[in-house]
Design an enzyme around this catalytic site. Structure first.
Site, PDB file in Angstrom:
ATOM      1  N   HIS A  61       1.905   4.850  -2.742  1.00 20.45           N
ATOM      2  CA  HIS A  61       2.079   6.281  -2.467  1.00 20.45           C
ATOM      3  C   HIS A  61       3.493   6.729  -2.842  1.00 20.45           C
ATOM      4  O   HIS A  61       3.692   7.781  -3.455  1.00 20.45           O
ATOM      5  CB  HIS A  61       1.847   6.554  -0.980  1.00 20.45           C
ATOM      6  CG  HIS A  61       0.437   6.338  -0.528  1.00 20.45           C
ATOM      7  ND1 HIS A  61      -0.654   6.829  -1.211  1.00 20.45           N
ATOM      8  CD2 HIS A  61      -0.071   5.680   0.562  1.00 20.45           C
ATOM      9  CE1 HIS A  61      -1.766   6.501  -0.574  1.00 20.45           C
ATOM     10  NE2 HIS A  61      -1.438   5.794   0.494  1.00 20.45           N
TER      11      HIS A  61
ATOM     12  N   HIS B  97       0.838  -1.204   0.000  1.00 14.51           N
ATOM     13  CA  HIS B  97       0.000   0.000   0.000  1.00 14.51           C
ATOM     14  C   HIS B  97       0.874   1.256   0.000  1.00 14.51           C
ATOM     15  O   HIS B  97       0.682   2.166  -0.823  1.00 14.51           O
ATOM     16  CB  HIS B  97      -0.906  -0.014   1.235  1.00 14.51           C
ATOM     17  CG  HIS B  97      -1.766   1.199   1.383  1.00 14.51           C
ATOM     18  ND1 HIS B  97      -3.080   1.241   0.966  1.00 14.51           N
ATOM     19  CD2 HIS B  97      -1.501   2.428   1.903  1.00 14.51           C
ATOM     20  CE1 HIS B  97      -3.587   2.442   1.213  1.00 14.51           C
ATOM     21  NE2 HIS B  97      -2.646   3.176   1.780  1.00 14.51           N
ATOM     22  N   GLU B  98       1.841   1.290   0.919  1.00 16.17           N
ATOM     23  CA  GLU B  98       2.697   2.471   1.030  1.00 16.17           C
ATOM     24  C   GLU B  98       3.594   2.642  -0.198  1.00 16.17           C
ATOM     25  O   GLU B  98       3.923   3.772  -0.576  1.00 16.17           O
ATOM     26  CB  GLU B  98       3.556   2.381   2.297  1.00 16.17           C
ATOM     27  CG  GLU B  98       2.756   2.412   3.600  1.00 16.17           C
ATOM     28  CD  GLU B  98       1.979   3.695   3.780  1.00 16.17           C
ATOM     29  OE1 GLU B  98       2.418   4.742   3.258  1.00 16.17           O
ATOM     30  OE2 GLU B  98       0.923   3.672   4.439  1.00 16.17           O
TER      31      GLU B  98
END
Length: 420
Positions: free
Chosen positions: A22, A18-19
């Protein structure tokens, strides 16, 4: 121990992926990513790449995070009077500000900081031998924080707020997007691990080892023709027949199951279902399609099925809210423990479902979640000007407060359900 390791692996993989979403799109949007961390707490490894990002591994293996310049709580703060040592380059500009007592550079200039601007004017002021001096700071200078983490400073031009609105939007969306991609990859891998993709359109079944149907002599590939007289044509009708005919079941009861074996022989057997949490199971799963493309398509279909199931659950949660319909880290640990006992296929299935869940949940338009940030980005695109930073900060803090209270309530509810 196996349950703990499974929980850590699932949680870390999902959060780090997920990170990374980003991280990747922030860099593509011109936003400085100051740190990409795996784990939480004190760092045990750090490396600063040529891209200016500090890659760290931290002692608690619980997910990870990304520090983008000017994003969220990312701030560079130096208390007045703090001791620092400055490394000055050949052009007279400061290239490194060391605030840590863990890293001592005998060649650096000692200073007690009295003022600084590391975003706009790029200066630092302090007492050097009781004389106040001001030095220019290089745009790409680094700062060593008190815990020893060395990061790039964050001038305004590389901060999150300075990126285009579309760059910020894709950066916020990329985290959930990566969770959807991870789920797709995991479910395709699951299809290969279990030897094929489930085929729910047929009445042929895969028999579970040690289950009730295996005990009755049924084998994988056999077709279930009827259960207590109810005709079976596919997996949905099989589940419905089992549920209806075990509604008022007792331990002495059995089901009459008509079966057609893979060689065409028909027979009727008595099956004693196994009870678990109030439901009865006969020990079968859908038949498998074993072709290469069947597995790929099956993984895609399973991802879609998982997503629609979670959307349905969210809709039910909104119309009939209950904490019992939510689960936090405690519930996730319990599910990980069960999956670790069931084997690799169950672990992959759980990882895929939690990843979808995290992706969808983060798109809910609540401030502090990615969905809330995306809504702000859309509003800015419509208004053609950004919100005031103070306004965005207040909105985000309100969202953080709501999420914090909800997380405490969910975790407490999980503990009560698990131990009391």
């Amino acid at each position: 121990m196996k349950a703990i390791i499974t929980f850590i692996i699932i949680f870390c993989v999902i959060v780090v992926v997920h990170e990374f979403g980003h991280f990747f799109f922030a860099k593509r949007s011109g936003i400085l990513v100051r740190e990409f961390a795996i784990g939480m707490g004190p760092k045990i490894f750090a490396h600063t790449g040529k891209d200016g990002t500090a890659y760290t591994v931290r002692i608690l293996p619980l997910g990870g995070y990304v520090r983008m310049a000017g994003w969220g709580e990312d701030k560079t703060e130096i208390k007045t009077g703090s001791p620092a040592s400055l490394t000055i380059g050949q052009d007279g500009k400061v290239t490194r500000i060391n605030l840590s007592s863990h890293q001592i550079d005998q060649t650096a200039l000692p200073m007690n900081v009295t003022g600084y601007d590391l975003e706009d004017e790029l200066t630092i002021t302090g007492l050097v031998l009781d004389e106040s001096k001001t030095y220019s700071v290089d745009h790409d200078a680094t700062i060593v924080e008190e815990d020893g983490t060395e990061l790039r400073i964050a001038p305004l031009d590389v901060q999150y707020q300075n990126a285009s609105v579309w760059g910020r939007l894709i950066t916020n969306f990329a985290g959930p997007m990566n969770n959807f991609i991870l789920s797709l990859v995991v479910f395709i891998a699951l299809a290969f691990v279990q030897g094929g993709a489930q085929d729910t359109s047929t009445n042929a079944v895969t028999v579970t080892s040690g289950g009730a149907m295996q005990a009755a002599g049924i084998k994988t590939g056999d077709e279930i023709l009827s259960i207590d007289g109810d005709s079976i044509t596919d997996w949905a009708s099989l589940k419905e027949a089992v549920a209806e005919n075990t509604a008022d079941f007792s331990e002495e009861d059995s089901l009459s199951v008509a079966v057609k074996s893979s060689d065409g022989v028909k027979k009727t057997v008595e099956v004693k279902p196994e009870e678990h949490d109030g439901s009865y199971f006969i020990g079968v799963s859908p038949a498998l399609k074993t072709g290469f493309w069947d597995k790929i398509v099956g993984g895609i279909q399973q991802t879609w099925i998982g997503a629609t199931a979670i959307f349905s659950a969210l809709g039910n949660l909104i119309t009939n809210f209950s904490l019992n319909k939510l689960g936090g880290p405690v519930a996730m640990y319990q599910m990980s423990a069960q999956a670790s006992e069931a084997g690799l296929a169950s672990v992959l299935y759980l990882m895929g479902m939690i990843s979808i869940n995290l992706g969808i949940f983060n798109l809910i338009p609540i401030p502090a979640l990615d969905g809330g940030k995306i809504v702000i980005n859309i509003i800015e695109a419509v208004r053609r000007k950004p919100l005031k930073q103070e306004t965005e900060t207040y909105i985000t803090l309100a969202g953080v407060a709501v999420m914090f209270v909800l997380m405490i309530a969910v975790t407490w509810n999980d503990i009560m359900r698990a131990f009391f």
